[in-house]
Design an enzyme around this catalytic site. Structure first.
Site, mmCIF file in Angstrom:
data_model
loop_
_atom_site.group_PDB
_atom_site.id
_atom_site.type_symbol
_atom_site.label_atom_id
_atom_site.label_comp_id
_atom_site.label_asym_id
_atom_site.label_seq_id
_atom_site.Cartn_x
_atom_site.Cartn_y
_atom_site.Cartn_z
ATOM 1 N N HIS A 543 0.840 -1.200 0.000
ATOM 2 C CA HIS A 543 0.000 0.000 0.000
ATOM 3 C C HIS A 543 0.876 1.250 0.000
ATOM 4 C CE1 HIS A 543 -2.928 -3.046 1.445
ATOM 5 N NE2 HIS A 543 -3.781 -2.306 0.730
ATOM 6 N N ALA A 546 3.267 3.320 -5.449
ATOM 7 C CA ALA A 546 3.051 2.543 -6.673
ATOM 8 C C ALA A 546 1.625 2.008 -6.723
ATOM 9 C CB ALA A 546 4.060 1.401 -6.748
ATOM 10 N N HIS A 547 1.118 1.558 -5.586
ATOM 11 C CA HIS A 547 -0.264 1.071 -5.553
ATOM 12 C C HIS A 547 -1.240 2.211 -5.835
ATOM 13 C CE1 HIS A 547 -3.927 -0.879 -4.230
ATOM 14 N NE2 HIS A 547 -4.081 0.040 -3.264
ATOM 15 N N ASP A 582 -5.110 5.678 -0.067
ATOM 16 C CA ASP A 582 -4.319 4.959 0.942
ATOM 17 C C ASP A 582 -3.215 5.837 1.523
ATOM 18 O OD1 ASP A 582 -5.520 2.501 1.296
ATOM 19 O OD2 ASP A 582 -4.559 1.611 -0.453
ATOM 20 N N ASP A 692 -9.297 -0.478 -6.821
ATOM 21 C CA ASP A 692 -8.413 -0.843 -5.722
ATOM 22 C C ASP A 692 -7.892 -2.282 -5.884
ATOM 23 O OD1 ASP A 692 -7.020 -0.460 -3.393
ATOM 24 O OD2 ASP A 692 -8.706 -0.858 -2.070
#
EC number: 3.1.4.-
Length: 886
Positions: A543, A546-547, A582, A692
């Site tokens: 998380h 990059a995510h 996030d 997500d």
């Protein structure tokens, strides 16, 4: 018939109806008489007493009736027998009953209805009324003070001479009022000058007083309140016993009136005190700015409460056992100005004694008290007379001392002490809250300093901003709208440029109908916002930045490829929410945050991390130069923040199931409408979950790597759970159960991912590639799960055979050799499980990003965009156990 014998003119026809018969019957006898004689009128009145009573009550003023009564007393000389209508009446009280007693309720009302009524006034009015009822020439009122001494309160004649306002102590053989106060019995005397019981005569010197009546004023408990002295001068008829009884009956109201007045005054005093305390509470607690402000208000209100000239407030320093003060009442215009702080030990002075002992001090003469320090008066020239000093408590401890100096209208009384004692309770609460406010204010300043320091380190610096600004944003990026596109192939340093490319495109969607489209966004703000968002993602396995970039890209793909009918504001909210969904993620689940008693869990009881992500987003937007929505209208700004909050909270899987179920039900019934804001918000929530989980529909080689990274983050949480609580809450997070990974991935795809993607495709058919990718990956995971199940079954069979062999060799002497597995066989078996054997780590640095330079063209990323992504071996994917763990 016209009657003028009473000094007024009246027509008998005006009499009430109930007496008409008697008037008519008598008037017929005298109607023929041409001249009306007094005897005829007298006889008419004797024959019609009801008429006389009605006529007098309606047409004769009460002052005239009082004059008649006084005239009758003078003419008759107060004879014991009065002739009225031929009958003898020996009781003169009837006269008082007829003209006075019937009106005595008015006296009580007049005496008690005035707010300024006090004891002296009530008794003065009663004395005057009693004197009038017995036709006295004069009267005196004496009251008893706190020292049990008589003093003259009022007198009816200015010619009387009193040697002193105070008559001395209550004792016999002095004056008439002193004797009556001592015996508490009324006295009638017609020989003032020769009575041995009171040789001094009247309390007030009079040369003409001959006859006197003295009546004691007693309280309900038989305590003496005062004495009323009635007298007649020389030449008048002396008082009679009947007149003494009249005076007694009149003055018996003294106790009742006084009790009522005292009760009324007590209620009014309490009401004023309550109003005063309410004003104090409002003034102090509604405007707690600082401790000095509260102290100044306490001193001002304290002076008003007890009517003092000056006030001082000293606070207790428990550490040094000292009293200290910074604000002093100087009595001048510039009073209460903070001065240099003074301190002195708690065992010195009046204030020190009160602070040490908790005793309330009411000093009438300060210079006669040894505890008083005269040095202050000598230095200031101020003369201290009386002092009222009282402690201020909070939770049973003395926290300060209030000292009132010089009551303006005398000395401080017991009533002042009682009122101030109640006021001191509010002072204690006010000072306590003021201290808390000071602590909170200091904590807030510390917090602001900390936020300022953290903001400096958490915001992008000027160097990062300039470097990014120098890189041109490409006008087009090939294949960026493919669902199989790999955002992880982009280097972290170049991801901000891709973010700016997509964000600019969505901003233009919002403003394409506006000729001034460039005014809808500020590129500098977008750069700072993007770089700061990147900086606020922590370095956790999955998380991370990059995510966030991959989720934002997935949403951009949905927005650009599907035939949706989201509003431009909703599209912008979806993209920004994905980028920030996030922020500051700690690599831990909500359940772990709650179980570990994280401060975040104490702030947010539900959707802990999601609420934190949204609030962190708002914090970044509030930083200077970061508000990418500053060109929106007020209504648009409010709406986009609401949509971003809704979208970020929707990423909590605990909310996903209810949102998807509602959307699925609407879609199955064919009731979905893009015109419905509620329906669009359900699609937005489902789209956030789909974006997500975008890693689950990516190509197999990429998906395997991402699962391994996700599991590493889960396993790290499981390791901490083992240390903190002794077990792993979710088996999927236990790295010792890595062989269950394929089976868990099958359950995740079937239970969450595919239902999410399928309802997306039902509403937005263009998102069908999500379903296709997830189905392809599901097939792979099922194959691995089945193979793992066969391996486990084979291993269990071998263990069973070994157990049976050991049981058959129960008499073998030699120890059986240990069977060792061939490592090469293990490698050989593992290699058969995957199509290739390469490094499992995601190689962000291997992608070609040189096209971002200003002097290089944009390359074609569609030919082999995943060629630089390593695919892990089967051994890495399954993370098979070592020989020791087997």
């Amino acid at each position: 018939m016209s009657v003028s014998w009473l000094g007024v003119t009246c027509n008998p026809g005006l009499a009430p109806h109930h007496s008409t018969r008697s008037v008519h019957s008598s008037s017929t006898m005298y109607a023929r008489s041409p001249d009306l004689q007094p005897d005829t009128v007298t006889q008419f009145l004797f024959d019609n007493p009801d008429f006389l009573d009605t006529f007098v009550s309606q047409h004769v003023h009460e002052d005239r009736i009082r004059q008649w009564s006084q005239r009758k007393h003078r003419v008759q000389g107060h004879n014991a027998v009065t002739l009225t209508n031929g009958d003898l009446f020996k009781d003169q009280r009837s006269n008082w009953k007829n003209c006075v007693q019937s009106k005595k309720w008015r006296i009580l009302q007049d005496l008690t209805k005035d707010n300024t009524t006090n004891k002296a006034r009530v008794f003065t009015e009663l004395a005057a009324c009693a004197a009038e009822s017995v036709n006295a020439d004069g009267h005196n009122l004496y009251l008893v003070d706190d020292q049990n001494q008589l003093f003259l309160a009022s007198k009816s004649s200015k010619n009387q001479r009193a040697p002193s306002a105070c008559l001395g102590r209550i004792e016999p053989r002095t004056s008439l009022p002193a004797y009556v106060a001592f015996t508490k019995e009324s006295v009638l005397t017609n020989s003032l000058l020769g009575d041995p019981r009171f040789p001094l005569g009247l309390g007030v010197e009079s040369d003409r007083g001959v006859s006197a009546i003295a009546v004691p004023l007693l309280h309900g408990n038989n305590a003496i309140l005062g004495v009323v002295e009635l007298y007649r001068n020389y030449g008048r008829v002396p008082f009679s016993p009947e007149e003494e009884e009249v005076a007694d009956m009149m003055l018996v109201w003294a106790d009742i009136c006084m009790e009522y007045v005292e009760m009324y005054n007590s209620m009014m005093k309490q009401r004023k005190l309550n109003d005063f305390l309410l004003a104090v509470t409002k003034s102090i607690f509604q405007d707690i700015v600082s401790m000095d402000t509260v102290i100044m208000k306490i001193m001002n209100y304290a002076k008003k409460l007890v009517i003092a000239d000056r006030a001082s407030l000293f606070l207790v320093d428990t550490k040094s056992s000292e009293l200290y003060a910074r604000i002093f009442d100087t009595g001048r215009v510039e009073e209460h100005i903070p001065q240099k702080e003074i301190r002195f030990p708690m065992d010195r002075g009046v204030a020190g004694h009160v602070a040490s002992s908790g005793e309330v001090l009411n000093i009438a003469d300060a210079y006669t008290d040894s505890r008083f320090n005269r040095d202050v008066d000598l230095q200031t020239g101020y003369r201290t007379k009386s002092i009222l000093c009282m402690p201020i408590y909070n939770r049973g401890n003395i926290i300060g001392v209030v000292q009132m100096v010089n009551k303006i209208d005398g000395v401080f009384t017991k009533a002042d002490e009682e009122s101030f004692e109640t006021f001191a309770i509010y002072c204690g609460l006010a000072l306590h809250h003021a201290k808390l406010y000071d602590k909170i204010r200091r904590s807030e300043q510390k917090y602001r300093v900390a936020v300022e320091v953290l903001s400096y380190h958490s915001q992008c610096n000027d160097e990062e901003y300039l470097v990014t600004k120098q890189v041109p944003i490409p006008s087009d990026i090939p294949d960026i709208l493919d669902y199989d596109y790999s955002p992880w192939a982009i280097d972290n340093d170049h991801k901000p440029v891709y973010v700016l490319y997509m964000m600019r495109d969505i901003f233009k969607m919002h403003s394409h109908k506006n000729k001034n489209e460039e005014r809808r966004f500020d590129l500098d703000d977008m750069i700072r916002f993007t770089l700061t968002v990147r900086k606020n993602y922590r370095n956790v396995p999955y998380h991370n930045w990059a995510h966030a970039f991959s989720v934002a890209h997935a949403m951009f793909t949905v927005i650009k490829t599907s035939q949706h009918r989201f509003t431009p504001i909703e599209c912008l909210a979806l993209y920004v929410a994905c980028l920030c969904h996030d922020l500051d993620h700690r690599g831990k689940t909500n359940a772990f945050m709650v179980k570990s008693a994280s401060p975040l869990a104490a702030i947010y009881s539900t959707s802990t991390m999601e609420h934190h992500h949204f609030n962190h987003t708002v914090t970044i937007l509030q930083n200077e130069g970061h508000n990418i929505f500053k060109h929106l209208t007020s209504a648009e700004y409010k709406q986009i923040l609401s949509d971003i909050r809704h979208c970020i909270l929707a990423t909590d899987l605990a909310l996903f199931f209810s949102n998807r179920s509602r959307l699925q039900d609407i879609a199955d019934k064919g009731e979905f409408s893009w015109e419905s804001a509620e329906h669009r918000r359900l699609v937005m929530a489902n789209s956030m979950t789909a974006a997500d989980l975008c890693s689950m529909y990516k190509p197999w080689n990429l998906q395997v790597q991402l699962v391994d990274v996700i599991m590493e983050e889960f396993w790290q949480q499981g390791d901490q759970e083992k240390v903190k609580i002794g077990y792993v809450q979710n088996p999927i997070m236990d790295r010792d159960k890595v062989n269950e990974l394929p089976e868990s991935q099958v359950g995740f795809l079937v239970g969450i991912c595919l239902p999410c993607y399928e309802v997306m495709a039902q509403i937005l058919p263009e998102t069908k590639p999500m379903v296709n990718g997830a189905v392809a990956n599901l097939k792979k995971w099922r194959e691995l799960a089945d193979k793992e199940a066969r391996e486990k079954e084979k291993e269990n069979e071998e263990k069973e055979k070994e157990k049976q062999t050991d049981e058959n060799q129960d008499e073998v002497i030699e120890e059986p050799p240990v069977k060792t597995e061939n490592p090469s066989d293990d490698v050989k078996v593992t290699s058969e499980m995957t199509p290739s054997s390469v490094d499992y780590a995601i190689d962000d640095s291997a992608s070609d990003t040189s096209f971002l330079a200003a002097d290089k063209p944009l390359p074609d990323l569609g030919s082999d965009r995943t060629s630089n992504i390593s695919v892990p071996s089967e051994k890495t994917v399954l993370s098979s156990k070592s020989d020791e763990s087997r």
